[in-house]
Motif scaffolding. Sequence first.
Motif, PDB file in Angstrom:
ATOM      1  N   ARG A 125      41.885  49.990  51.450  1.00 54.73           N
ATOM      2  CA  ARG A 125      40.925  49.674  50.427  1.00 54.73           C
ATOM      3  C   ARG A 125      41.375  50.525  49.128  1.00 54.73           C
ATOM      4  NH1 ARG A 125      38.072  49.600  55.347  1.00 54.73           N
ATOM      5  NH2 ARG A 125      37.077  47.583  55.894  1.00 54.73           N
ATOM      6  N   LEU A 126      41.516  51.664  49.351  1.00 54.91           N
ATOM      7  CA  LEU A 126      41.797  52.405  48.210  1.00 54.91           C
ATOM      8  C   LEU A 126      42.969  51.992  47.325  1.00 54.91           C
ATOM      9  CD1 LEU A 126      41.428  56.212  49.435  1.00 54.91           C
ATOM     10  CD2 LEU A 126      39.838  54.928  47.869  1.00 54.91           C
ATOM     11  N   LEU A 127      44.072  51.299  48.189  1.00 57.61           N
ATOM     12  CA  LEU A 127      45.167  50.696  47.525  1.00 57.61           C
ATOM     13  C   LEU A 127      44.944  49.633  46.828  1.00 57.61           C
ATOM     14  CD1 LEU A 127      48.409  50.434  47.222  1.00 57.61           C
ATOM     15  CD2 LEU A 127      48.450  49.396  49.162  1.00 57.61           C
ATOM     16  N   ASP A 128      43.849  48.683  47.394  1.00 59.36           N
ATOM     17  CA  ASP A 128      43.363  47.581  46.690  1.00 59.36           C
ATOM     18  C   ASP A 128      42.619  47.936  45.361  1.00 59.36           C
ATOM     19  OD1 ASP A 128      44.299  46.124  48.786  1.00 59.36           O
ATOM     20  OD2 ASP A 128      42.181  46.032  49.663  1.00 59.36           O
ATOM     21  N   THR A 129      42.225  49.099  45.422  1.00 53.95           N
ATOM     22  CA  THR A 129      41.392  49.517  44.231  1.00 53.95           C
ATOM     23  C   THR A 129      42.285  49.874  42.964  1.00 53.95           C
ATOM     24  OG1 THR A 129      39.315  50.073  45.520  1.00 53.95           O
ATOM     25  CG2 THR A 129      39.619  51.161  43.037  1.00 53.95           C
ATOM     26  N   GLY A 130      43.289  50.626  43.419  1.00 58.37           N
ATOM     27  CA  GLY A 130      44.291  51.256  42.670  1.00 58.37           C
ATOM     28  C   GLY A 130      45.048  49.906  41.775  1.00 58.37           C
ATOM     29  N   LEU A 131      45.281  48.959  42.744  1.00 58.65           N
ATOM     30  CA  LEU A 131      46.048  47.725  42.259  1.00 58.65           C
ATOM     31  C   LEU A 131      45.235  46.941  41.302  1.00 58.65           C
ATOM     32  CD1 LEU A 131      47.990  46.816  45.578  1.00 58.65           C
ATOM     33  CD2 LEU A 131      48.962  47.911  43.363  1.00 58.65           C
ATOM     34  N   GLY A 132      43.730  46.816  41.566  1.00 53.72           N
ATOM     35  CA  GLY A 132      43.069  46.311  40.823  1.00 53.72           C
ATOM     36  C   GLY A 132      42.925  46.810  39.287  1.00 53.72           C
ATOM     37  N   HIS A 133      42.864  48.263  39.311  1.00 56.97           N
ATOM     38  CA  HIS A 133      42.837  48.958  37.928  1.00 56.97           C
ATOM     39  C   HIS A 133      44.270  48.895  37.443  1.00 56.97           C
ATOM     40  CE1 HIS A 133      38.933  50.445  38.717  1.00 56.97           C
ATOM     41  NE2 HIS A 133      39.405  51.213  39.697  1.00 56.97           N
ATOM     42  N   LEU A 134      45.395  48.911  38.171  1.00 58.58           N
ATOM     43  CA  LEU A 134      46.598  48.893  37.551  1.00 58.58           C
ATOM     44  C   LEU A 134      46.718  47.396  36.813  1.00 58.58           C
ATOM     45  CD1 LEU A 134      49.555  49.630  36.933  1.00 58.58           C
ATOM     46  CD2 LEU A 134      50.315  48.680  39.308  1.00 58.58           C
ATOM     47  N   PHE A 135      46.219  46.389  37.581  1.00 57.36           N
ATOM     48  CA  PHE A 135      46.498  45.006  36.974  1.00 57.36           C
ATOM     49  C   PHE A 135      45.510  44.909  35.716  1.00 57.36           C
ATOM     50  CE2 PHE A 135      47.321  43.469  41.380  1.00 57.36           C
ATOM     51  CZ  PHE A 135      48.451  43.545  41.229  1.00 57.36           C
ATOM     52  N   GLU A 136      44.285  45.216  35.706  1.00 52.63           N
ATOM     53  CA  GLU A 136      43.507  45.276  34.597  1.00 52.63           C
ATOM     54  C   GLU A 136      43.925  46.274  33.429  1.00 52.63           C
ATOM     55  OE1 GLU A 136      38.823  46.291  33.551  1.00 52.63           O
ATOM     56  OE2 GLU A 136      39.662  46.507  35.444  1.00 52.63           O
ATOM     57  N   SER A 137      44.461  47.397  33.472  1.00 53.22           N
ATOM     58  CA  SER A 137      45.031  47.974  32.315  1.00 53.22           C
ATOM     59  C   SER A 137      46.592  47.483  31.904  1.00 53.22           C
ATOM     60  CB  SER A 137      45.240  49.573  33.006  1.00 53.22           C
ATOM     61  OG  SER A 137      46.375  49.646  34.195  1.00 53.22           O
ATOM     62  N   ALA A 138      47.307  46.776  32.870  1.00 49.33           N
ATOM     63  CA  ALA A 138      48.372  46.148  32.271  1.00 49.33           C
ATOM     64  C   ALA A 138      47.992  44.876  31.593  1.00 49.33           C
ATOM     65  CB  ALA A 138      49.272  46.113  33.422  1.00 49.33           C
ATOM     66  N   GLY A 139      46.971  44.544  31.526  1.00 48.69           N
ATOM     67  CA  GLY A 139      46.707  43.127  31.404  1.00 48.69           C
ATOM     68  C   GLY A 139      47.259  41.861  31.844  1.00 48.69           C
ATOM     69  N   TRP A 140      47.336  42.140  33.168  1.00 41.56           N
ATOM     70  CA  TRP A 140      47.845  41.119  33.941  1.00 41.56           C
ATOM     71  C   TRP A 140      46.745  40.361  34.659  1.00 41.56           C
ATOM     72  CZ3 TRP A 140      51.730  44.800  37.202  1.00 41.56           C
ATOM     73  CH2 TRP A 140      52.762  45.117  36.236  1.00 41.56           C
ATOM     74  N   ASP A 141      46.119  39.362  33.891  1.00 41.32           N
ATOM     75  CA  ASP A 141      44.843  38.887  34.160  1.00 41.32           C
ATOM     76  C   ASP A 141      45.000  37.798  35.317  1.00 41.32           C
ATOM     77  OD1 ASP A 141      43.572  40.037  32.181  1.00 41.32           O
ATOM     78  OD2 ASP A 141      44.078  38.258  30.627  1.00 41.32           O
ATOM     79  N   TRP A 142      46.306  37.053  35.523  1.00 37.63           N
ATOM     80  CA  TRP A 142      46.354  36.087  36.351  1.00 37.63           C
ATOM     81  C   TRP A 142      46.758  36.804  37.993  1.00 37.63           C
ATOM     82  CZ3 TRP A 142      50.023  35.554  40.238  1.00 37.63           C
ATOM     83  CH2 TRP A 142      49.892  34.571  41.011  1.00 37.63           C
ATOM     84  N   ALA A 143      47.186  38.298  37.887  1.00 36.75           N
ATOM     85  CA  ALA A 143      47.215  38.758  38.961  1.00 36.75           C
ATOM     86  C   ALA A 143      45.989  39.530  39.585  1.00 36.75           C
ATOM     87  CB  ALA A 143      48.345  40.124  38.942  1.00 36.75           C
ATOM     88  N   ARG A 144      45.124  40.036  38.484  1.00 39.99           N
ATOM     89  CA  ARG A 144      43.857  40.452  38.981  1.00 39.99           C
ATOM     90  C   ARG A 144      42.811  39.215  39.290  1.00 39.99           C
ATOM     91  NH1 ARG A 144      39.502  40.947  35.723  1.00 39.99           N
ATOM     92  NH2 ARG A 144      40.530  40.323  33.803  1.00 39.99           N
ATOM     93  N   GLU A 145      43.100  38.094  38.840  1.00 40.21           N
ATOM     94  CA  GLU A 145      42.254  37.267  39.061  1.00 40.21           C
ATOM     95  C   GLU A 145      42.351  36.690  40.551  1.00 40.21           C
ATOM     96  OE1 GLU A 145      42.035  34.134  36.199  1.00 40.21           O
ATOM     97  OE2 GLU A 145      41.262  35.447  34.579  1.00 40.21           O
ATOM     98  N   HIS A 146      43.723  36.588  41.005  1.00 38.54           N
ATOM     99  CA  HIS A 146      44.073  35.943  42.019  1.00 38.54           C
ATOM    100  C   HIS A 146      44.269  37.222  43.301  1.00 38.54           C
ATOM    101  CE1 HIS A 146      44.952  32.820  39.288  1.00 38.54           C
ATOM    102  NE2 HIS A 146      45.075  31.908  40.396  1.00 38.54           N
ATOM    103  N   PHE A 147      44.450  38.224  42.900  1.00 39.43           N
ATOM    104  CA  PHE A 147      44.501  39.287  43.849  1.00 39.43           C
ATOM    105  C   PHE A 147      43.280  39.558  44.822  1.00 39.43           C
ATOM    106  CE2 PHE A 147      43.960  43.855  44.897  1.00 39.43           C
ATOM    107  CZ  PHE A 147      45.323  43.918  45.954  1.00 39.43           C
ATOM    108  N   THR A 148      43.465  39.668  46.038  1.00 37.35           N
ATOM    109  CA  THR A 148      42.333  39.805  46.994  1.00 37.35           C
ATOM    110  C   THR A 148      42.417  41.173  47.538  1.00 37.35           C
ATOM    111  OG1 THR A 148      43.362  38.626  48.736  1.00 37.35           O
ATOM    112  CG2 THR A 148      41.899  37.299  47.389  1.00 37.35           C
ATOM    113  N   THR A 149      43.303  41.250  48.407  1.00 43.71           N
ATOM    114  CA  THR A 149      43.509  42.439  49.251  1.00 43.71           C
ATOM    115  C   THR A 149      44.834  42.696  49.674  1.00 43.71           C
ATOM    116  OG1 THR A 149      42.628  43.987  51.073  1.00 43.71           O
ATOM    117  CG2 THR A 149      42.679  41.517  51.432  1.00 43.71           C
ATOM    118  N   THR A 150      45.252  43.967  50.292  1.00 44.84           N
ATOM    119  CA  THR A 150      46.716  44.012  50.688  1.00 44.84           C
ATOM    120  C   THR A 150      46.622  44.190  52.167  1.00 44.84           C
ATOM    121  OG1 THR A 150      46.216  46.513  50.506  1.00 44.84           O
ATOM    122  CG2 THR A 150      47.644  45.304  48.823  1.00 44.84           C
ATOM    123  N   MET A 151      45.219  44.004  52.809  1.00 45.17           N
ATOM    124  CA  MET A 151      44.789  44.246  54.211  1.00 45.17           C
ATOM    125  C   MET A 151      45.447  42.875  54.600  1.00 45.17           C
ATOM    126  SD  MET A 151      41.452  46.408  54.411  1.00 45.17           S
ATOM    127  CE  MET A 151      41.507  46.469  56.264  1.00 45.17           C
TER     128      MET A 151
END
Length: 291
Positions: free
Chosen positions: A129-155
Amino acid sequence: MGEKRGWGYYALATFFGLFLLFLYGPTITIFVLSFQGPEGGLVFPMRGVSLHWFQELFKGIGVVDIGSAFVRSIKLGLVVTLLTVVLAVSAALAFRKRMAGANALFTVTVASLIMPSIIVSLGIGLSFRLLDTGLGHLFESAGWDWAREHFTTTMGMYTSALGAQLTWTLPFGLLVMFAVFNRFNPAYEEAALDLGASPWQTFRHVVLPLIGPSVVGVGMFGFTLSWDEIARSSQAIGDLNTLPLELQGLTTTVTTPVIYALGTLTTIVSFIVVFLALGAMRLLSRKSKAA
């Protein structure tokens, strides 16, 4: 042969019989009750004998897709088995030579056996869950809108759940292989190397046939432990459940012998795996002795 057996023998035999009854009695009870007639209930006495509840099982239990859960458990069990065998054999080979940190690595690996399973599951689930949160922040800061919208979880089944089950199966595999190589005579390897065989040829044609029955045993441990695992997978499984988790949930909602039919089928699968493994171990043992 003609000596009379004392009371101690009969006392121990009685105790052993009661132990077997305690161990296998519930399984036998579930097996018998699963063959009740259409009017049967969850307790004795039985009301008829039929395959009715097995037919109901294959029709489906409410919203739970038992067939899909069954297939998921089989697939995950096979992956766990393969990784357990490969990692256990590789680690056992590596530990035959001195290396820095070997004792610490062994202790950390085996420590998961004595840790409460639910704690391991919670820890793995929290980490992902912490990894999911980190990836969400990474996608948002990098401007990867498509990845942020479609990403759900690494679990998922082959990420967090796979790791959780390996914390249970791998230590058992390591302990078995360590015991095997402690008794292994290195003279066979030295003879093969002296005759010009490469390290890979030595392992394939000399070492592997000799340890083959033990490798099959490790695989059997890996599959059966994965097949029945609940606690370590409960908080790390993701969106899709394995069959044991579905079965656990059904015990609070299903009030017909169909739950017994499902338990009977899962037990039969476990016994099939055990008998196949024992047969393979016996065959490999005969081949190694003949060679």
